[in-house]
Design a protein around this motif. Structure first.
Motif, PDB file in Angstrom:
ATOM      1  N   ILE A 241      -1.543  11.529  -1.783  1.00 17.41           N
ATOM      2  CA  ILE A 241      -2.803  12.390  -2.325  1.00 17.41           C
ATOM      3  C   ILE A 241      -2.252  13.752  -3.290  1.00 17.41           C
ATOM      4  N   PHE A 242      -1.327  14.408  -2.868  1.00 22.93           N
ATOM      5  CA  PHE A 242      -0.605  15.731  -3.494  1.00 22.93           C
ATOM      6  C   PHE A 242      -0.169  15.189  -4.794  1.00 22.93           C
ATOM      7  N   THR A 243       0.607  13.992  -4.716  1.00 24.26           N
ATOM      8  CA  THR A 243       1.535  13.740  -5.993  1.00 24.26           C
ATOM      9  C   THR A 243       0.635  13.120  -6.940  1.00 24.26           C
ATOM     10  N   GLY A 244      -0.512  12.303  -6.564  1.00 25.52           N
ATOM     11  CA  GLY A 244      -1.159  11.728  -7.382  1.00 25.52           C
ATOM     12  C   GLY A 244      -0.688  10.369  -7.759  1.00 25.52           C
ATOM     13  N   GLU A 245       0.400   9.989  -7.267  1.00 29.01           N
ATOM     14  CA  GLU A 245       1.134   8.641  -7.520  1.00 29.01           C
ATOM     15  C   GLU A 245       0.447   7.682  -6.726  1.00 29.01           C
ATOM     16  N   PRO A 246       0.390   6.452  -7.382  1.00 23.13           N
ATOM     17  CA  PRO A 246      -0.224   5.253  -6.645  1.00 23.13           C
ATOM     18  C   PRO A 246       0.461   4.725  -5.583  1.00 23.13           C
ATOM     19  N   LEU A 247      -0.030   4.079  -4.605  1.00 24.99           N
ATOM     20  CA  LEU A 247       0.674   3.785  -3.380  1.00 24.99           C
ATOM     21  C   LEU A 247       0.387   2.228  -3.187  1.00 24.99           C
ATOM     22  N   ASP A 248       1.196   1.406  -2.988  1.00 25.83           N
ATOM     23  CA  ASP A 248       0.856  -0.097  -2.864  1.00 25.83           C
ATOM     24  C   ASP A 248       0.797  -0.052  -1.505  1.00 25.83           C
ATOM     25  N   ALA A 249       0.109  -1.394  -0.939  1.00 24.93           N
ATOM     26  CA  ALA A 249      -0.293  -1.634   0.407  1.00 24.93           C
ATOM     27  C   ALA A 249       1.108  -1.701   1.306  1.00 24.93           C
ATOM     28  N   ALA A 250       2.223  -2.201   0.871  1.00 21.52           N
ATOM     29  CA  ALA A 250       3.215  -2.187   1.821  1.00 21.52           C
ATOM     30  C   ALA A 250       3.698  -0.639   2.184  1.00 21.52           C
ATOM     31  N   ALA A 251       3.635   0.344   1.120  1.00 20.23           N
ATOM     32  CA  ALA A 251       3.713   1.730   1.298  1.00 20.23           C
ATOM     33  C   ALA A 251       2.936   2.387   2.163  1.00 20.23           C
ATOM     34  N   ALA A 252       1.617   2.066   2.102  1.00 19.18           N
ATOM     35  CA  ALA A 252       0.750   2.673   2.696  1.00 19.18           C
ATOM     36  C   ALA A 252       0.630   2.299   4.275  1.00 19.18           C
ATOM     37  N   LEU A 253       1.233   0.918   4.476  1.00 22.90           N
ATOM     38  CA  LEU A 253       1.405   0.678   5.826  1.00 22.90           C
ATOM     39  C   LEU A 253       2.501   1.328   6.665  1.00 22.90           C
ATOM     40  N   ARG A 254       3.816   1.442   5.512  1.00 23.21           N
ATOM     41  CA  ARG A 254       4.984   1.997   6.173  1.00 23.21           C
ATOM     42  C   ARG A 254       4.727   3.394   6.588  1.00 23.21           C
ATOM     43  N   ILE A 255       3.797   4.254   5.905  1.00 22.94           N
ATOM     44  CA  ILE A 255       3.665   5.725   5.997  1.00 22.94           C
ATOM     45  C   ILE A 255       2.422   5.781   7.078  1.00 22.94           C
ATOM     46  N   GLY A 256       1.795   4.938   7.498  1.00 25.69           N
ATOM     47  CA  GLY A 256       0.952   4.958   8.624  1.00 25.69           C
ATOM     48  C   GLY A 256      -0.667   5.089   7.954  1.00 25.69           C
ATOM     49  N   LEU A 257      -0.800   5.172   6.571  1.00 27.10           N
ATOM     50  CA  LEU A 257      -2.006   5.395   6.162  1.00 27.10           C
ATOM     51  C   LEU A 257      -3.005   4.232   6.546  1.00 27.10           C
ATOM     52  N   VAL A 258      -2.396   3.180   6.581  1.00 26.63           N
ATOM     53  CA  VAL A 258      -3.171   1.929   7.035  1.00 26.63           C
ATOM     54  C   VAL A 258      -2.659   1.390   8.382  1.00 26.63           C
ATOM     55  N   ASN A 259      -3.280   0.486   9.244  1.00 29.65           N
ATOM     56  CA  ASN A 259      -2.526   0.014  10.189  1.00 29.65           C
ATOM     57  C   ASN A 259      -2.503  -1.463  10.115  1.00 29.65           C
ATOM     58  N   ARG A 260      -2.934  -2.078   9.130  1.00 34.85           N
ATOM     59  CA  ARG A 260      -2.884  -3.453   8.878  1.00 34.85           C
ATOM     60  C   ARG A 260      -2.901  -3.792   7.317  1.00 34.85           C
ATOM     61  N   VAL A 261      -2.270  -4.660   6.809  1.00 33.91           N
ATOM     62  CA  VAL A 261      -2.358  -4.995   5.263  1.00 33.91           C
ATOM     63  C   VAL A 261      -2.787  -6.846   5.402  1.00 33.91           C
ATOM     64  N   VAL A 262      -3.788  -7.368   4.746  1.00 32.29           N
ATOM     65  CA  VAL A 262      -3.920  -8.604   4.651  1.00 32.29           C
ATOM     66  C   VAL A 262      -4.139  -8.897   3.408  1.00 32.29           C
ATOM     67  N   GLY A 263      -3.971 -10.289   2.917  1.00 36.19           N
ATOM     68  CA  GLY A 263      -4.131 -10.967   1.435  1.00 36.19           C
ATOM     69  C   GLY A 263      -5.913 -10.895   1.348  1.00 36.19           C
ATOM     70  N   ALA A 264      -6.245 -10.842   0.081  1.00 34.44           N
ATOM     71  CA  ALA A 264      -7.485 -10.708  -0.481  1.00 34.44           C
ATOM     72  C   ALA A 264      -8.095 -11.800   0.280  1.00 34.44           C
ATOM     73  N   GLU A 265      -7.760 -13.202   0.160  1.00 34.86           N
ATOM     74  CA  GLU A 265      -8.559 -14.143   0.844  1.00 34.86           C
ATOM     75  C   GLU A 265      -8.915 -14.133   2.594  1.00 34.86           C
ATOM     76  N   GLU A 266      -7.986 -13.317   2.995  1.00 36.98           N
ATOM     77  CA  GLU A 266      -8.110 -12.955   4.602  1.00 36.98           C
ATOM     78  C   GLU A 266      -9.156 -11.652   4.918  1.00 36.98           C
ATOM     79  N   LEU A 267      -9.364 -10.829   3.980  1.00 37.69           N
ATOM     80  CA  LEU A 267     -10.033  -9.574   4.026  1.00 37.69           C
ATOM     81  C   LEU A 267     -11.351  -9.779   4.737  1.00 37.69           C
ATOM     82  N   VAL A 268     -12.251 -10.509   4.255  1.00 32.45           N
ATOM     83  CA  VAL A 268     -13.492 -10.510   5.108  1.00 32.45           C
ATOM     84  C   VAL A 268     -13.278 -11.292   6.504  1.00 32.45           C
ATOM     85  N   PRO A 269     -12.762 -12.313   6.676  1.00 35.48           N
ATOM     86  CA  PRO A 269     -12.502 -12.510   7.787  1.00 35.48           C
ATOM     87  C   PRO A 269     -11.783 -11.756   9.070  1.00 35.48           C
ATOM     88  N   GLU A 270     -10.907 -11.151   8.560  1.00 38.71           N
ATOM     89  CA  GLU A 270     -10.093 -10.063   9.457  1.00 38.71           C
ATOM     90  C   GLU A 270     -11.174  -8.857   9.506  1.00 38.71           C
TER      91      GLU A 270
END
Length: 99
Positions: free
Chosen positions: A1-30
């Motif tokens: 947020i402070f840097t304004g740099e984009p964050l991909d899903a793997a990085a978001a997972l690594r830093i604890g911003l999200v607790n799970r990453v799924v593919g687009a086809e798995e999003l609604v079922p998950e």
């Protein structure tokens, strides 16, 4: 947020911003699976957990801790808590009523 740099899903997972990453086809079922899991929990406990997150994020640590203790005490005074403990001891699924 402070840097304004984009964050991909793997990085978001690594830093604890999200607790799970799924593919687009798995999003609604998950999402439906997770919603279904939450729906099996005590409505009172879920409501109070949401309150703890919402209010607790806006107060200092001491106030947040006091709020958490207050809400936990409220949870332990509910019919759902008693039902949850009985179900656990009887090795069955609880039947929560939201009271």
């Amino acid at each position: 947020i402070f840097t304004g740099e984009p964050l991909d899903a793997a990085a978001a997972l690594r830093i604890g911003l999200v607790n799970r990453v799924v593919g687009a086809e798995e999003l609604v079922p998950e999402a439906l699976r997770l919603a279904g899991l939450i729906a099996t929990r005590s409505p009172v406990a879920v409501r109070l957990a949401k309150k703890a997150l919402r209010v607790g994020a806006a107060v200092d640590l001491q106030s947040g801790t006091a709020l958490e203790a207050e809400l936990l005490a409220h949870c332990f005074a509910t019919e759902d808590q008693k039902e949850g403990m009985e179900a656990f001891l009887q090795k069955r699924k609880p039947e929560f009523k939201g009271r």
